[in-house]
Design a protein around this motif. Structure first.
Motif, PDB file in Angstrom:
ATOM      1  N   ALA A   1       0.848  -1.193   0.000  1.00  8.37           N
ATOM      2  CA  ALA A   1       0.000   0.000   0.000  1.00  8.37           C
ATOM      3  C   ALA A   1       0.884   1.243   0.000  1.00  8.37           C
ATOM      4  O   ALA A   1       1.614   1.507   0.955  1.00  8.37           O
TER       5      ALA A   1
ATOM      6  N   THR B   1       2.417   4.853   0.304  1.00  8.13           N
ATOM      7  CA  THR B   1       2.253   5.983   1.225  1.00  8.13           C
ATOM      8  C   THR B   1       3.201   7.122   0.836  1.00  8.13           C
ATOM      9  O   THR B   1       2.796   8.113   0.252  1.00  8.13           O
TER      10      THR B   1
ATOM     11  N   LYS C   1      -6.866   2.820   0.730  1.00  8.21           N
ATOM     12  CA  LYS C   1      -5.945   2.302   1.737  1.00  8.21           C
ATOM     13  C   LYS C   1      -6.665   1.365   2.709  1.00  8.21           C
ATOM     14  O   LYS C   1      -6.146   0.314   3.075  1.00  8.21           O
TER      15      LYS C   1
ATOM     16  N   GLN D   1      -3.941   7.374   6.019  1.00 10.48           N
ATOM     17  CA  GLN D   1      -3.000   6.253   5.949  1.00 10.48           C
ATOM     18  C   GLN D   1      -2.877   5.585   7.317  1.00 10.48           C
ATOM     19  O   GLN D   1      -2.895   4.344   7.420  1.00 10.48           O
TER      20      GLN D   1
END
Length: 608
Positions: A399, A401, A485, A581
């Motif tokens: 994922a 970021t 996310k 996040q």
């Protein structure tokens, strides 16, 4: 997604192959395997667990060899089972590893069945193995060259044969492959990272290339069959691919990468006192003056970065901007504009759909192209006229970021640069924008300090199965990114909407059991957003609001508020995405999911 490592040496090469796979784990995979060539033919070990387990199996079996290939597989054709794991064999004499998808595998499979070949896996890769075997007449290099002429789709392959125990042949089209040069040993890999430390130099194979590596050297043929040379570059040291990979005090790489964002952004902001076109390339001043629109091509998180950039480009630079999902763009009839600047966004620079969309745009006559990318040596950077390198460092968590926020920094710099060139940004505004950028790392540290409050929210979210995310204007793409996310790593179904769209359908989903995450900056749309929030509250929905300090939104029954440390104007999206996040990360931790390697997903998506 999918990783290849191959080697020919005088030493036992298995530890190098295993280490290469370990370095490629961040790409995502669901099975792995390694094969070496012996006098009895290729021998293999395969696993549907992690590379660490494969390593244990190899050690227990005293598995050794001087020539071998290894692979991490992300399943496309066939379930993630040992039987479908690579390397794939053909008649116990040939072994192959493969990244990509063969589109005409069904017709090839029927042809090969008619020749007596038996298929024991569900993979499209087995077609390539049998096809090469059927064409082999003592020269593996020639057999692979003949076979790839019959393949439609994308591939990077590594092949070994019993009768040539000191040879590995590789080929690529639509999927990356590099050749590595060592002292008395040579390598192939899908990423230079896999062989850094063993190979001293690397070459990037070009589209359609076939290579042969032996103890004596490397031979490369282009698509037309001509023997060619490719530029030889120094291979970066392992640590140079983004710095240390130790977790330090963090539980997961994703958490570490969230907290690395202040440094990554600081490294990405150029050391300059002005926004100049030269930041993107030497001849950018001349080209940028002649463009009349922007076309952004990207996928996933990078697509949301593009959507955010659209607001900046149109409000700051006053230039028309279209944002296309790369996987859709080349499959529809569009109206090409040779005066457009085509901007591609990708963390890896190897995203198959984005690369294909870029090539399609170029084929339509749009020659002015710019890559916003984290990898200087990637295919995307090599294909585009201009580049802006984000210095996020190595990102291991699937994922994204820090890659996302550094992309936003690059796109904001592009917007201000074009605005200045087009006469819409004066010297005072330029200085203000530059000051905002310089202060971003400090502002982000203030946001990261909110983590304890977000952890408390995650306990509630972990019990949910659905969530809505709301944003307006510039922050709608940030809501999309927050929802992505959450679904990626916690497996909670999450959707995002422009807050004004609630009454046009999504409001039907709102109940007391539905958390509604709201991005609430103090901007021109704040009062409209407050009205949308009341629509949720009136239906019993629970609002979880990330609000700027001066929005006058306070916690009360049905409204939970975490206050952001400061309002940040046009750059507010970069601050507001960070708590989203953290919310996804901590919710996933509570639910016990595999945060860094979420199921079914890959880091580098190198297939369509």
């Amino acid at each position: 997604m999918c990783g290849i490592v191959g080697a020919v040496a005088l030493r036992n090469i298995v530890p190098v192959l295993i280490e290469g796979l370990r370095r490629l784990e961040y790409r995502g995979y669901d099975s792995c395997g390694v094969a070496v060539v012996t006098a009895d033919g290729p021998q293999r070990v395969r696993s549907v667990a992690r590379v660490a387990e494969l390593d244990e199996q190899v050690r227990e079996a005293h598995f050794e060899g001087v020539t071998g290939i290894a692979h991490t597989r992300w399943a496309t054709h066939g379930a993630p089972t040992v039987n479908n794991a690579h390397p794939i064999f053909s008649r116990d004499t040939l072994a192959i590893v493969h990244n990509g998808i063969i589109e005409n595998y069904e017709s090839l499979r029927e042809m090969l069945r008619a020749k007596g070949y038996e298929f024991v896996s569900q993979t499209d890769t087995e077609v390539i193995a049998h096809l090469i075997h059927s064409l082999y007449q003592g020269d593996l290099f020639a057999a692979v060259r003949a076979a790839v002429q019959q393949l439609a789709g994308a591939y990077a392959i590594g092949v070994v044969h019993k009768n040539q125990p000191h040879t590995v042949v590789g080929a690529r089209a639509g999927s990356p492959l590099v050749v590595g040069y060592g002292k008395g040993e040579n390598f192939i890999a899908s990423d230079g990272l896999a062989i850094a430390g063993s190979a001293e130099h690397i070459s990037y194979l070009e589209e359609g290339d076939v290579c042969e590596i032996t103890l004596e050297g490397v031979r490369i043929a282009d698509r037309a069959g001509n023997i060619v040379t490719r530029e030889v570059r120094d291979v970066q040291a392992y640590g140079a691919y983004g710095g240390a990979v130790d977790l330090g005090p963090y539980r997961h790489y994703m958490q570490k990468e969230i907290f690395e964002q202040p440094r990554a952004i600081s490294d990405t902001i150029p050391a300059t006192d002005a926004f100049t076109p030269e930041l993107f390339g030497d001849n950018a001043p001349e080209v940028f003056k002649g463009i009349d629109s922007i076309l952004i091509l990207a996928c996933g998180t990078s697509y949301y970065a593009g959507l955010t950039a659209k607001y900046w480009l149109e409000s700051v630079a006053k230039i028309r901007t279209d944002v296309e999902i790369a996987s859709e763009y080349r499959y529809r009839e569009s109206v090409p504009n040779p005066r457009a600047l085509v901007v591609t966004i990708s963390q890896s620079g190897e995203t198959a759909d984005t690369l294909a969309a870029l090539k399609h745009a170029q084929s339509l006559g749009m020659e002015h192209t710019l890559a916003v990318c984290n990898v200087a040596t990637s295919a995307m950077v090599r294909l585009t006229e201009f580049k802006f390198l984000t210095h996020a460092g190595r990102e291991i968590g699937v994922a994204s970021t820090k890659a996302f926020t550094t992309q936003l920094v690059g796109l904001f710099i592009l917007a201000v640069t074009l605005g200045k060139l087009r006469g819409h940004v004066n010297a005072e505004q330029e200085a203000t924008y530059l000051k905002l950028l310089r202060h971003l790392p400090a502002a982000l540290n203030g946001v990261l300090a909110l983590e304890p409050q977000i952890i408390a929210w995650s306990e509630e979210f972990a019990r949910k199965e659905n969530a809505l995310f709301l944003g307006r204007g510039l922050h709608y793409p940030i809501a999309l990114e927050g929802a992505l996310k959450l679904k990626e790593i916690s497996y909670i179904h999450a959707e995002a909407y422009p807050a004004g769209e609630l009454k046009h359908g999504p409001l039907a989903l709102v109940t007391e059991a539905m958390p509604v995450v709201t991005v609430a900056p103090n901007d021109a749309l704040l009062e409209k957003l407050k009205s949308n929030m009341q629509e949720v509250r009136a239906r019993g929905g629970q609002l979880y609001v990330f609000a700027d300090a001066d929005t006058h939104i306070t916690s009360e029954d049905g409204i939970h508020v975490i206050r952001m440390p400061e309002h940040y104007g046009l750059l507010s999206p970069i601050l507001h995405v960070v708590p989203l996040q953290l919310l996804a990360y901590h919710t996933a931790c509570v639910r016990g999911t595999d945060v860094d390697k979420p199921r079914n997903l890959a880091k580098s998506v190198t297939v369509e």
